[in-house]
Structures are given as structure tokens and as C-alpha cells.
Design a protein around this motif. Structure first.
Motif, PDB file in Angstrom:
ATOM      1  N   ARG A  88       0.864  -1.183   0.000  1.00  0.00           N
ATOM      2  CA  ARG A  88       0.000   0.000   0.000  1.00  0.00           C
ATOM      3  C   ARG A  88       0.902   1.234   0.000  1.00  0.00           C
ATOM      4  N   ALA A  89       0.533   2.216  -0.812  1.00  0.00           N
ATOM      5  CA  ALA A  89       1.288   3.479  -0.837  1.00  0.00           C
ATOM      6  C   ALA A  89       0.994   4.259   0.442  1.00  0.00           C
ATOM      7  N   ILE A  90       2.025   4.882   0.999  1.00  0.00           N
ATOM      8  CA  ILE A  90       1.821   5.706   2.189  1.00  0.00           C
ATOM      9  C   ILE A  90       2.230   7.156   1.948  1.00  0.00           C
ATOM     10  N   VAL A  91       3.043   7.403   0.904  1.00  0.00           N
ATOM     11  CA  VAL A  91       3.485   8.753   0.588  1.00  0.00           C
ATOM     12  C   VAL A  91       3.396   8.978  -0.914  1.00  0.00           C
ATOM     13  N   ALA A  92       2.852  10.124  -1.293  1.00  0.00           N
ATOM     14  CA  ALA A  92       2.893  10.564  -2.695  1.00  0.00           C
ATOM     15  C   ALA A  92       3.949  11.658  -2.744  1.00  0.00           C
ATOM     16  N   PHE A  93       4.979  11.474  -3.554  1.00  0.00           N
ATOM     17  CA  PHE A  93       6.049  12.457  -3.572  1.00  0.00           C
ATOM     18  C   PHE A  93       6.201  13.169  -4.900  1.00  0.00           C
ATOM     19  N   TRP A  94       5.263  12.945  -5.811  1.00  0.00           N
ATOM     20  CA  TRP A  94       5.312  13.643  -7.092  1.00  0.00           C
ATOM     21  C   TRP A  94       3.928  14.058  -7.485  1.00  0.00           C
ATOM     22  N   PRO A  95       3.739  15.239  -7.976  1.00  0.00           N
ATOM     23  CA  PRO A  95       4.759  16.254  -8.232  1.00  0.00           C
ATOM     24  C   PRO A  95       5.360  16.791  -6.937  1.00  0.00           C
ATOM     25  N   ILE A  96       6.585  17.209  -7.030  1.00  0.00           N
ATOM     26  CA  ILE A  96       7.375  17.578  -5.862  1.00  0.00           C
ATOM     27  C   ILE A  96       6.697  18.642  -4.993  1.00  0.00           C
ATOM     28  N   ASP A  97       5.931  19.542  -5.606  1.00  0.00           N
ATOM     29  CA  ASP A  97       5.270  20.582  -4.816  1.00  0.00           C
ATOM     30  C   ASP A  97       3.990  20.093  -4.144  1.00  0.00           C
ATOM     31  N   SER A  98       3.713  18.794  -4.292  1.00  0.00           N
ATOM     32  CA  SER A  98       2.507  18.218  -3.677  1.00  0.00           C
ATOM     33  C   SER A  98       2.819  16.986  -2.840  1.00  0.00           C
ATOM     34  N   ILE A  99       4.026  16.926  -2.254  1.00  0.00           N
ATOM     35  CA  ILE A  99       4.377  15.789  -1.401  1.00  0.00           C
ATOM     36  C   ILE A  99       3.361  15.698  -0.268  1.00  0.00           C
ATOM     37  N   ARG A 100       2.873  14.473  -0.012  1.00  0.00           N
ATOM     38  CA  ARG A 100       1.848  14.326   1.024  1.00  0.00           C
ATOM     39  C   ARG A 100       1.785  12.887   1.511  1.00  0.00           C
ATOM     40  N   LEU A 101       1.293  12.723   2.737  1.00  0.00           N
ATOM     41  CA  LEU A 101       0.988  11.393   3.257  1.00  0.00           C
ATOM     42  C   LEU A 101      -0.351  10.973   2.679  1.00  0.00           C
ATOM     43  N   ILE A 102      -0.484   9.706   2.418  1.00  0.00           N
ATOM     44  CA  ILE A 102      -1.743   9.180   1.918  1.00  0.00           C
ATOM     45  C   ILE A 102      -2.501   8.598   3.096  1.00  0.00           C
TER      46      ILE A 102
END
Length: 87
Positions: free
Chosen positions: A65-79
Motif C-alpha cells: 500500500r502506498a503511504i506517501v505521494a512524492f510527485w509532483p514535488i510541490d505536492s508531497i503528502r501522506l496518503i
């Protein structure tokens, strides 16, 4: 297949090059119950759900399971832990 005359651009402003989708895949599309649609992270060199033979992936084959979205770089976030949970 890979004939440039039959490729359709996919709008993804955060990529360096246009993403193309395989001929025969028409959006919007409906993903079968109990399956997911997957896109490779190297869009133009990934064989993913846009290709016949890969198609939709059954939930039973998903191992993580994904826990972090890191792209696009200006939208890094925890899922969220609840995002995408099966009902």
C-alpha cells in the motif's frame, strides 16, 4: 501499438515528456469490481494497464500500500490510511 500516429497524449503537466496511451484504450473507462488500473512510473516505457495482457490487476495480487505521494514535488503528502480501502 507503438505507432506514433495512433498514440494519444495524456495530460500530466508534471512529467518532462508527453505520456501516450496504447491504442485501443478509451477513457473514461470503468475498472472491473475487485481490480485496479495501474500506471508505471516510467510512463512511456512501462507496460501497465494500458496494454492488453496486463489489463486490470486483481486486488488479490496487490502486495503493498502506498503511504506517501512524492510527485509532483510541490505536492508531497501522506496518503490517508483509509484511502483506497476495500469496503
Amino acid at each position: 501499438g507503438d505507432d506514433p500516429d495512433h498514440m494519444v497524449p495524456l495530460v500530466e503537466p508534471y512529467t518532462k515528456t508527453l505520456t501516450t496511451k496504447a491504442e485501443g484504450v478509451v477513457f473514461p473507462l470503468q475498472v472491473d469490481e475487485g481490480h485496479i488500473f495501474v500506471l508505471g512510473d516510467n510512463r512511456n516505457n512501462s507496460e501497465d494497464s494500458r496494454y492488453r495482457g496486463v489489463d486490470f490487476v486483481p486486488h488479490r495480487l496487490v502486495k503493498g500500500r502506498a503511504i506517501v505521494a512524492f510527485w509532483p514535488i510541490d505536492s508531497i503528502r501522506l496518503i490517508s490510511a483509509d484511502a483506497g480501502k476495500r469496503k
